[in-house]
Design a protein around this motif. Structure first.
Motif, mmCIF file in Angstrom:
data_model
loop_
_atom_site.group_PDB
_atom_site.id
_atom_site.type_symbol
_atom_site.label_atom_id
_atom_site.label_comp_id
_atom_site.label_asym_id
_atom_site.label_seq_id
_atom_site.Cartn_x
_atom_site.Cartn_y
_atom_site.Cartn_z
ATOM 1 N N GLY A 61 16.338 -55.944 -27.747
ATOM 2 C CA GLY A 61 17.372 -56.956 -27.584
ATOM 3 C C GLY A 61 18.313 -57.041 -28.773
ATOM 4 O O GLY A 61 19.541 -57.132 -28.604
ATOM 5 N N LEU A 62 17.765 -56.997 -29.979
ATOM 6 C CA LEU A 62 18.612 -57.130 -31.175
ATOM 7 C C LEU A 62 19.499 -55.900 -31.367
ATOM 8 O O LEU A 62 20.645 -56.015 -31.813
ATOM 9 N N ILE A 63 18.973 -54.723 -31.030
ATOM 10 C CA ILE A 63 19.806 -53.512 -31.123
ATOM 11 C C ILE A 63 20.978 -53.608 -30.155
ATOM 12 O O ILE A 63 22.122 -53.285 -30.509
ATOM 13 N N ARG A 64 20.700 -54.078 -28.959
ATOM 14 C CA ARG A 64 21.785 -54.233 -27.986
ATOM 15 C C ARG A 64 22.764 -55.332 -28.423
ATOM 16 O O ARG A 64 23.980 -55.194 -28.264
ATOM 17 N N LEU A 65 22.240 -56.427 -28.958
ATOM 18 C CA LEU A 65 23.118 -57.516 -29.385
ATOM 19 C C LEU A 65 23.988 -57.119 -30.579
ATOM 20 O O LEU A 65 25.071 -57.673 -30.775
ATOM 21 N N SER A 66 23.498 -56.162 -31.368
ATOM 22 C CA SER A 66 24.299 -55.723 -32.520
ATOM 23 C C SER A 66 25.631 -55.145 -32.076
ATOM 24 O O SER A 66 26.576 -55.065 -32.868
ATOM 25 N N ASP A 67 25.725 -54.755 -30.801
ATOM 26 C CA ASP A 67 26.973 -54.217 -30.275
ATOM 27 C C ASP A 67 28.063 -55.289 -30.216
ATOM 28 O O ASP A 67 29.250 -54.965 -30.180
ATOM 29 N N VAL A 68 27.653 -56.567 -30.182
ATOM 30 C CA VAL A 68 28.626 -57.664 -30.212
ATOM 31 C C VAL A 68 29.417 -57.603 -31.514
ATOM 32 O O VAL A 68 30.642 -57.717 -31.538
ATOM 33 N N TRP A 69 28.688 -57.413 -32.621
ATOM 34 C CA TRP A 69 29.345 -57.327 -33.937
ATOM 35 C C TRP A 69 30.047 -55.978 -34.098
ATOM 36 O O TRP A 69 31.182 -55.918 -34.568
ATOM 37 N N ARG A 70 29.388 -54.923 -33.656
ATOM 38 C CA ARG A 70 29.910 -53.580 -33.914
ATOM 39 C C ARG A 70 31.138 -53.261 -33.076
ATOM 40 O O ARG A 70 32.085 -52.633 -33.559
ATOM 41 N N TRP A 287 27.671 -44.401 -31.122
ATOM 42 C CA TRP A 287 29.091 -44.709 -31.160
ATOM 43 C C TRP A 287 29.388 -46.191 -31.008
ATOM 44 O O TRP A 287 30.480 -46.642 -31.370
ATOM 45 N N GLY A 288 28.468 -46.968 -30.451
ATOM 46 C CA GLY A 288 28.799 -48.325 -30.044
ATOM 47 C C GLY A 288 29.652 -48.275 -28.782
ATOM 48 O O GLY A 288 30.214 -47.226 -28.443
ATOM 49 N N THR A 289 29.769 -49.392 -28.096
ATOM 50 C CA THR A 289 30.517 -49.393 -26.838
ATOM 51 C C THR A 289 31.990 -49.087 -27.052
ATOM 52 O O THR A 289 32.565 -48.214 -26.388
ATOM 53 N N SER A 290 32.616 -49.771 -27.993
ATOM 54 C CA SER A 290 34.046 -49.543 -28.224
ATOM 55 C C SER A 290 34.296 -48.148 -28.792
ATOM 56 O O SER A 290 35.273 -47.487 -28.429
ATOM 57 N N GLY A 291 33.410 -47.683 -29.664
ATOM 58 C CA GLY A 291 33.548 -46.342 -30.217
ATOM 59 C C GLY A 291 33.426 -45.281 -29.152
ATOM 60 O O GLY A 291 34.173 -44.284 -29.151
ATOM 61 N N TYR A 292 32.492 -45.509 -28.205
ATOM 62 C CA TYR A 292 32.354 -44.552 -27.104
ATOM 63 C C TYR A 292 33.616 -44.514 -26.255
ATOM 64 O O TYR A 292 34.087 -43.430 -25.877
#
Length: 409
Positions: A61-70, A287-292
Motif C-alpha cells: 500500500g505505501l509503495i503504491r501511495l508513494s505515487d501520489v507524491w512522485r 518510472w512512476g505513473t506520470s513518468g511512464y
C-alpha cells in the motif's frame, strides 16, 4: 459486534457487484466498526501470521501511495489503495469479534445469484453486448469478480457437507450450487476472457482440496458439468461467448499479419512490448505513473510504438505494471501480496476438517484467481480489484483461524 461483523461479511459478497460502488459498503462497515476497538480499549496481541499480513499490506500500500507524491496524483485516484491499508483495522475488528461463518457463504451465494441474474437482464433482455453491472466497474472487473464469487460457492460446499446432518444441508448445497452456476454465467455474459484462463487453475485448487474426499459420483458429476456446460454455452450464440472466443484468433491475426494493435489482443501485445522497452531503463526505481506516461508518449512520437496506446495508462498486466511504475520494490511487494496468502491458506488444503478446508480452498483460490486475472489486466489498479482482494483475504483468514482454533490473542 459479532452480529455487526457477520452483516459486513454477508454484504461483502451479496451487494459488491449489484449496487453502484457496492464493493465499498462492507469494507466501510468494517473500518467504521474498528473504531469500537479504541472506545473499548481492546488490547490485541497479534500472532506472527497476522503481523505478516499487516506488513505485506503496509508494504504494498505505501509503495503504491508513494505515487501520489512522485507523480502528482490526487488522493482521490488512490482510493482503492487507501482501502487496502484500511483493511488492517478491519482485520483487527474481525479478530476481536468473529463473524458467523454461515454469513460468508450465504453472502457469496446471494451475491453470485444476483450478479448472474443482473448480467442476464443486461445482455439477454436489455440488449447489451457485454454485462458490466452498473458500469461503475468495467466488463472485465465485473465478469472476473462474478467468477470469483461463483468459485467461493463451490469452495463452500465442504463447509455445508461437513456440518451437522439436517434438512438445511440439502438447501445449503442447492443454494451454493446455484450460486456457482450464476457466478460462471455472469462471467460468460461479461465476455471477460482473461477470467476464463483462471478458471481451470481454480478448479485445480478445488480438486486438491476436495478430490480425495468427495465420492466418485460427486466427482463424476462435477467433471461432466465442467466439460459439458462450457460447450453448451459456446454453442449458444445469444450468449456471445462463441463470438468472443473467435475474436481472439482474428485479433491475433490482425496484429501478426497487419500490425494492427487496435483490438484487445493486439493492444495488449503492443503494451507488453512497450513495457519490455521501458522496464530495463529503470529496473530498480521504476518510472512512476506520470513518468511512464511521458516515456510512453515519447515512444509514440519516435514511432517505436503505436499511437493507439495513448488510450491506456497501464499495460494490462499486474506484474509488468508494478515493475514498470514502481521498480524492483514494487515487484517484490506484489509477489508478497500473492505468496503470503498462498502460504497461509495452502497448508490447510489437506486438513481432515472439511469446514476448515473450505476456507483454505477459498483463500488459496482467491490468490490463484488474481494471478490469472492479472495476466491480461492490471486488476489491482482498479478500486474494485484491490478492495475485494484485501477484504476477502482478511475475512477468509480470520474465519479459518477461528475454525482451526489457533490462538489469536
Amino acid at each position: 459486534m459479532s452480529r455487526y461483523t457477520s452483516l459486513a461479511v454477508f454484504l461483502l459478497g451479496a451487494v459488491a457487484l449489484i449496487l453502484p460502488y457496492g464493493y465499498f459498503i462492507a469494507p466501510t462497515l468494517l473500518v467504521l466498526g474498528s473504531i469500537t476497538l479504541l472506545l473499548l480499549r481492546s488490547r490485541l496481541s497479534l500472532g506472527s501470521r497476522e503481523w505478516a499480513i499487516v506488513g505485506v499490506l503496509l508494504l504494498y500500500g505505501l509503495i503504491r501511495l508513494s505515487d501520489v507524491w512522485r507523480s502528482g496524483l490526487s488522493f482521490a485516484e488512490m482510493t482503492g489503495i487507501g482501502y487496502l491499508l484500511l483493511a488492517i483495522p478491519g482485520l483487527l475488528l474481525l479478530l476481536a469479534f468473529s463473524p458467523k461463518a454461515a454469513f460468508i457463504w450465504v453472502g457469496a451465494a446471494i451475491g453470485s445469484i444476483l450478479t448472474g441474474a443482473w448480467a442476464s437482464w443486461q445482455t439477454l433482455i436489455s440488449g447489451r453486448s457485454r454485462a458490466d453491472g452498473f458500469g461503475i466497474v468495467d466488463a472485465i472487473q465485473f465478469g472476473n469478480l462474478s467468477l470469483l464469487l461463483g468459485f467461493f460457492c463451490l469452495a463452500g460446499l465442504g463447509w455445508v457437507l461437513g456440518g451437522h446432518a439436517g434438512p438445511g444441508k440439502k438447501a445449503g448445497c442447492a443454494l451454493l450450487l446455484l450460486g456457482a452456476l450464476c457466478g460462471v454465467l455472469g462471467s460468460f455474459l461479461s465476455g471477460s476472457r482473461g477470467g476464463w484462463l483462471s478458471f481451470p487453475l481454480m478448479l485445480v485448487i478445488l480438486y486438491l482440496g476436495y478430490g480425495r474426499h468427495f465420492s466418485r459420483r460427486w466427482l463424476a458429476g462435477f467433471t461432466a458439468f465442467f466439460l459439458i456446460a462450457p460447450m453448451v454455452v459456446y454453442a449458444t450464440p445469444q450468449l456471445g461467448v462463441q463470438e468472443r472466443v473467435q475474436r481472439i484468433f482474428s485479433s491475433y491475426q490482425e496484429f501478426a499479419q497487419e500490425g494492427d494493435p487496435t483490438n484487445s489482443i493486439g493492444a495488449r501485445l503492443e503494451m507488453w512490448r512497450s513495457a519490455s522497452i521501458l522496464v530495463p531503463e529503470r529496473q530498480l526505481a521504476g518510472w512512476g505513473t506520470s513518468g511512464y506516461l511521458q516515456a510512453r508518449d515519447a515512444l509514440i512520437e519516435e514511432g517505436t510504438i503505436h499511437p493507439y496506446l495513448e488510450n491506456f495508462d497501464h499495460v494490462h498486466n499486474d506484474v509488468l505494471d508494478a515493475w514498470l511504475k514502481h521498480g524492483l520494490l514494487g515487484l517484490v511487494s506484489l509477489f508478497a501480496l500473492y505468496l503470503l496468502p498462498l502460504c497461509l491458506f495452502g497448508r490447510y488444503l489437506r486438513s481432515k476438517d472439511p469446514q476448515l478446508r473450505a476456507f483454505a480452498i477459498a483463500g488459496t483460490g482467491l490468490t490463484v484467481a488474481y494471478l490469472g486475472f492479472g495476466l491480461t489486466q492490471t486488476f489491482l489498479v482498479f478500486d474494485s480489484g484491490v478492495i475485494m482482494y484485501a477484504f476477502w483475504w482478511i475475512v477468509l483468514w480470520t474465519a479459518l483461524r477461528q475454525r482451526a482454533g489457533l490462538p489469536i490473542y
